[in-house]
Structure formats: C-alpha cells, structure tokens
Scaffold this motif. Structure first.
Motif, short mmCIF file in Angstrom:
data_model
loop_
_atom_site.label_atom_id
_atom_site.label_comp_id
_atom_site.label_asym_id
_atom_site.label_seq_id
_atom_site.Cartn_x
_atom_site.Cartn_y
_atom_site.Cartn_z
N VAL A 1 0.84 -1.21 0.16
CA VAL A 1 0.06 -0.09 -0.14
C VAL A 1 0.75 1.30 -0.08
CG1 VAL A 1 -1.85 -1.25 1.18
CG2 VAL A 1 -0.27 0.17 2.37
N ALA A 2 0.43 2.41 -0.41
CA ALA A 2 1.21 3.55 -0.43
C ALA A 2 1.60 4.04 0.83
CB ALA A 2 0.19 4.73 -0.86
N GLN A 3 2.94 4.45 1.19
CA GLN A 3 3.33 5.00 2.34
C GLN A 3 3.81 3.72 3.02
OE1 GLN A 3 0.29 7.42 4.11
NE2 GLN A 3 0.24 8.74 2.43
N ALA A 4 3.69 2.56 2.75
CA ALA A 4 4.28 1.33 3.33
C ALA A 4 5.86 1.16 3.35
CB ALA A 4 3.66 0.44 2.83
N TRP A 5 6.48 0.34 3.99
CA TRP A 5 7.84 0.05 3.90
C TRP A 5 7.76 -0.90 2.48
CZ3 TRP A 5 11.33 1.72 7.15
CH2 TRP A 5 10.94 1.99 8.60
N SER A 6 9.22 -0.84 2.10
CA SER A 6 9.35 -1.70 0.82
C SER A 6 9.23 -3.28 1.09
CB SER A 6 10.89 -1.36 0.10
OG SER A 6 11.11 -0.12 -0.05
N ILE A 7 8.52 -4.03 0.28
CA ILE A 7 8.75 -5.38 0.25
C ILE A 7 10.10 -5.72 -0.29
CG2 ILE A 7 7.55 -7.66 -0.61
CD1 ILE A 7 4.90 -6.40 -0.27
N VAL A 8 10.25 -5.07 -1.58
CA VAL A 8 11.61 -5.07 -2.05
C VAL A 8 11.76 -3.74 -2.88
CG1 VAL A 8 13.19 -6.14 -3.85
CG2 VAL A 8 11.63 -7.69 -2.37
N ALA A 9 13.19 -3.37 -3.05
CA ALA A 9 13.27 -2.02 -3.73
C ALA A 9 14.47 -2.43 -4.26
CB ALA A 9 12.89 -0.96 -3.14
N ALA B 1 18.86 -12.04 -7.59
CA ALA B 1 18.80 -12.73 -6.10
C ALA B 1 20.03 -13.40 -5.46
CB ALA B 1 17.61 -13.49 -6.29
N GLU B 2 21.10 -13.62 -6.39
CA GLU B 2 22.18 -14.17 -5.97
C GLU B 2 22.84 -13.71 -4.55
OE1 GLU B 2 25.23 -14.40 -9.20
OE2 GLU B 2 23.80 -15.48 -10.35
N ASP B 3 23.36 -14.40 -3.83
CA ASP B 3 24.00 -14.12 -2.63
C ASP B 3 22.95 -13.06 -1.80
OD1 ASP B 3 26.10 -15.60 -3.32
OD2 ASP B 3 26.73 -13.93 -4.79
N THR B 4 21.69 -13.44 -1.89
CA THR B 4 20.92 -12.62 -1.01
C THR B 4 20.40 -13.58 0.08
OG1 THR B 4 18.96 -12.76 -2.23
CG2 THR B 4 20.49 -10.86 -2.77
N SER B 5 19.80 -13.04 1.03
CA SER B 5 18.82 -13.84 2.06
C SER B 5 17.57 -13.22 2.46
CB SER B 5 20.05 -14.19 3.40
OG SER B 5 20.49 -12.78 3.87
N PRO B 6 16.83 -13.00 1.65
CA PRO B 6 15.48 -12.47 1.90
C PRO B 6 14.66 -13.46 2.99
CG PRO B 6 15.36 -13.66 -0.05
CD PRO B 6 16.57 -13.61 0.28
N SER B 7 13.92 -12.56 3.95
CA SER B 7 12.91 -13.29 4.91
C SER B 7 11.69 -13.57 4.43
CB SER B 7 12.89 -12.68 6.08
OG SER B 7 12.36 -11.21 5.85
N SER B 8 11.03 -14.41 4.99
CA SER B 8 9.62 -14.69 4.68
C SER B 8 8.90 -13.99 6.04
CB SER B 8 9.44 -16.12 4.77
OG SER B 8 9.95 -16.95 3.72
N LEU C 1 4.81 -11.80 6.88
CA LEU C 1 3.41 -11.58 6.75
C LEU C 1 3.23 -10.84 5.35
CD1 LEU C 1 1.85 -10.81 9.94
CD2 LEU C 1 1.67 -12.87 8.86
N ASN C 2 4.09 -10.41 4.95
CA ASN C 2 3.87 -9.30 3.40
C ASN C 2 4.61 -10.26 2.38
OD1 ASN C 2 3.41 -6.86 4.56
ND2 ASN C 2 5.49 -6.67 5.39
N ALA C 3 5.58 -11.07 2.54
CA ALA C 3 5.89 -12.06 1.41
C ALA C 3 7.04 -13.23 1.69
CB ALA C 3 6.81 -11.03 0.36
N GLN C 4 6.79 -14.06 0.99
CA GLN C 4 7.69 -15.28 1.29
C GLN C 4 9.10 -15.03 0.61
OE1 GLN C 4 7.11 -18.32 3.22
NE2 GLN C 4 5.37 -16.86 3.72
N ALA C 5 10.35 -15.46 0.93
CA ALA C 5 11.53 -15.43 0.42
C ALA C 5 11.44 -15.53 -0.95
CB ALA C 5 12.50 -16.35 1.13
N ASP C 6 10.83 -16.44 -1.50
CA ASP C 6 10.97 -16.91 -3.16
C ASP C 6 10.11 -15.57 -3.76
OD1 ASP C 6 8.41 -17.63 -2.31
OD2 ASP C 6 8.57 -19.50 -3.68
N TYR C 7 9.23 -15.26 -3.12
CA TYR C 7 8.51 -13.98 -3.84
C TYR C 7 9.35 -12.87 -3.98
CZ TYR C 7 4.93 -10.62 -5.06
OH TYR C 7 4.17 -9.61 -5.51
N ARG C 8 10.09 -12.60 -2.71
CA ARG C 8 10.98 -11.52 -2.76
C ARG C 8 12.16 -11.65 -3.73
NH1 ARG C 8 9.75 -10.79 2.88
NH2 ARG C 8 9.10 -8.72 3.23
N GLU C 9 12.63 -12.81 -3.82
CA GLU C 9 13.58 -13.07 -5.01
C GLU C 9 12.99 -12.78 -6.43
OE1 GLU C 9 14.62 -17.23 -4.22
OE2 GLU C 9 15.92 -16.66 -2.39
N HIS C 10 11.89 -13.22 -6.57
CA HIS C 10 11.23 -12.85 -7.86
C HIS C 10 11.04 -11.45 -8.27
CE1 HIS C 10 8.11 -12.84 -11.29
NE2 HIS C 10 7.32 -12.33 -10.35
#
Length: 285
Positions: free
Chosen positions: A189-197, A251-258, A260-269
């Motif tokens: 949503v607007a004004q929210a933290w980045s899920i990914v940027a 997404a190489e050499d990253t370690s995104p978390s899972s 409530l906003n997104a799963q790790a594989d979605y962040r990689e995508h």
C-alpha cells in the motif's frame, strides 16, 4: 501508552551532544526525527535512561558542496533533501527514494541521518547509500572517523556506530561521467515499507554499459549490492535483452526473509523484476 520515565537532554552543538551521551548512563537513545524511537518508547519496547534530542544542533542540518562530494547533515529532514538543488543535480536518486518515505508529515520530521542510522533493511535510503558508495562521518569524544557505506551496515538494525558516537554527516560522491539513476519500489500500500526495492545507477559509453551499481532493499538483514548483476552489465550492450539477462542474477547471494508481507521466493522474484525495471530506466532504454 506513556513512555517509562527518562532523563532528557537537548544540546545545541555536537560537542554538547557527545558529552550528554557520555554522561547519560548505561542506556542512552538519540532522538532525531523520532519516527522510530517514539513509538517503541510509548509501547515500552524501549525504556532508555536518557534521551538526547538533536533537533537544536544546527550544524547537523543542511546540504553543502564539498568539492568532490555533496555533504548532507545527519539532521537534515527528508523534505529538505527532496527539495535540495544540489541533491537534484548530483544525486537525484536520493531525492527519488526519499520522496517514497512514508508520508509528507513524516518527511517533514524524519531525518536523513536518522533513517540511515536506524538501518532497517526495508528502509529506502540504505540501499541508495550503498549503491552511491556514500561515506558516513561519525563523531566521538576522541575525534571523527569516516566509514564507507559497505562497512556501515553491519546487521539487522545494527551499524558501525559504537557506544558514545553520533552520525554527523553523509558524503555523497559526485559521480564522474554520464550516469543514469532510478529507484524502483514495490510495496503493498502507499506509504508502506518496501517489500523489495532496487536502486540502480548506470554509466553508458558509446552505446554500451560501462559500469552499473545495483543496491537491493529488504533482501537480507542489511542492504546488499547485486554484484552478479553489476558484473553481467559491465561492458554489455545497452539493450533491453542484456539488461533482462543480467537482472536474472539479482537474487544471487541474498537472504530475504519470509513474513506476513511476502515469502522469500517471492522477494527473489521481485528482485529480478524490479532490477530489470530499475536498470532499464537508469540506462534510458
């Protein structure tokens, strides 16, 4: 809720602030804009012995030209950063990313240095500072030292700032050559933290990409550089196909978390998709 009792200091100089921190007891918190500190104090998730308020330290505000760099005072508000002509000329990606921080009310109170010192990996400014190879000037009772962005962000909500130190200014190098810059952010949503940027900087020469820098937001406990993308783009033809191929390595050499906003594989995508968009825009394709 009401915060737990605390002592309060409101210095007017950096030296006074350092003295206040040194004499404030075992648990001292620095108040800059207060957008992160005040809520956790009201919930009593933080109960500092002393709060040192930097809002009257005038020397920590403003943007100035320092030859090969633009220097931003740590207490410069987000709104002042967005409106500054030096930022617009030499580091427009800083203004672009800062303009996405929360809402106007927060940007009028929140500070550039406060957001960086908070070091939230979902924050918009750390990845931009990393991509720009910014430098952080830190003051302590024994003097000042300068830390590159690559060494400043240590872990989740943790920086190279040591006990008794203050972040006083951030140096943004003036990049040489023809650089394009773009910040691409995805949030629910607007004004929210980045899920990914993604913060992308691209230097073109003779129809090719001579150099690229790509910083990722919220792809690990700290901001990270997409080194695989940078390597793939260096010397590549400035074409949409080359950018798309390089972005597959985001997404190489990253370690995104899972969470409530997104799963790790979605962040990689998202990292791959947003990197392609950001680099394409920065390269002017």
């Amino acid at each position: 809720m009401i915060p737990a009792p605390f002592d309060y200091a409101r210095p007017t100089t950096v030296d006074e602030a350092l003295q206040a921190v040194a004499s404030g007891g075992e648990d001292v918190k620095i108040l800059a804009g207060g957008q992160s500190l005040i809520p956790v104090m009201r919930l009593r998730l933080a109960a500092p012995e002393t709060v040192v308020d930097l809002t009257r330290v005038a020397e920590l505000r403003g943007v100035r030209d320092d030859g090969d760099a633009i220097v931003v005072g740590a207490m410069t508000t987000h709104s002042d950063v967005v409106a500054d002509p030096l930022i617009a000329q030499y580091a427009p990606i800083v203004a672009q990313a800062t303009e996405t921080v929360a809402d106007r009310q927060v940007r009028h109170r929140g500070t550039f240095g406060g957001a960086l010192a908070h070091a939230d990996p979902a924050g918009d400014l750390p990845a931009v500072a990393l991509a720009l190879d910014a430098e952080f000037v830190i003051a302590g009772l024994t003097g000042r030292r300068t830390v590159p962005a690559a060494e400043f962000f240590v872990d989740y909500l943790t920086t190279a700032l040591e006990e008794g130190e203050l972040l006083v200014e951030i140096r943004l190098p003036k990049l040489q050559g023809s650089w394009g810059m773009h910040y691409e952010k995805f949030n629910r949503v607007a004004q929210a933290w980045s899920i990914v940027a993604v913060a992308a900087l691209v230097r073109r020469e003779d129809g090719r990409i001579a150099e690229a820098r790509v910083g990722l937001t919220n792809m690990g406990p700290t901001p990270v550089r997409a080194r695989g993308v940078e390597e793939a783009l260096a010397g590549a033809d400035a074409t949409a196909e080359a950018v798309a191929a390089a972005a597959e390595r985001a997404a190489e050499d990253t370690s995104p978390s899972s969470d409530l906003n997104a799963q790790a594989d979605y962040r990689e995508h998202l990292a791959r998709v947003l990197t392609r968009r950001a680099v394409t825009a920065a390269a002017g394709l």
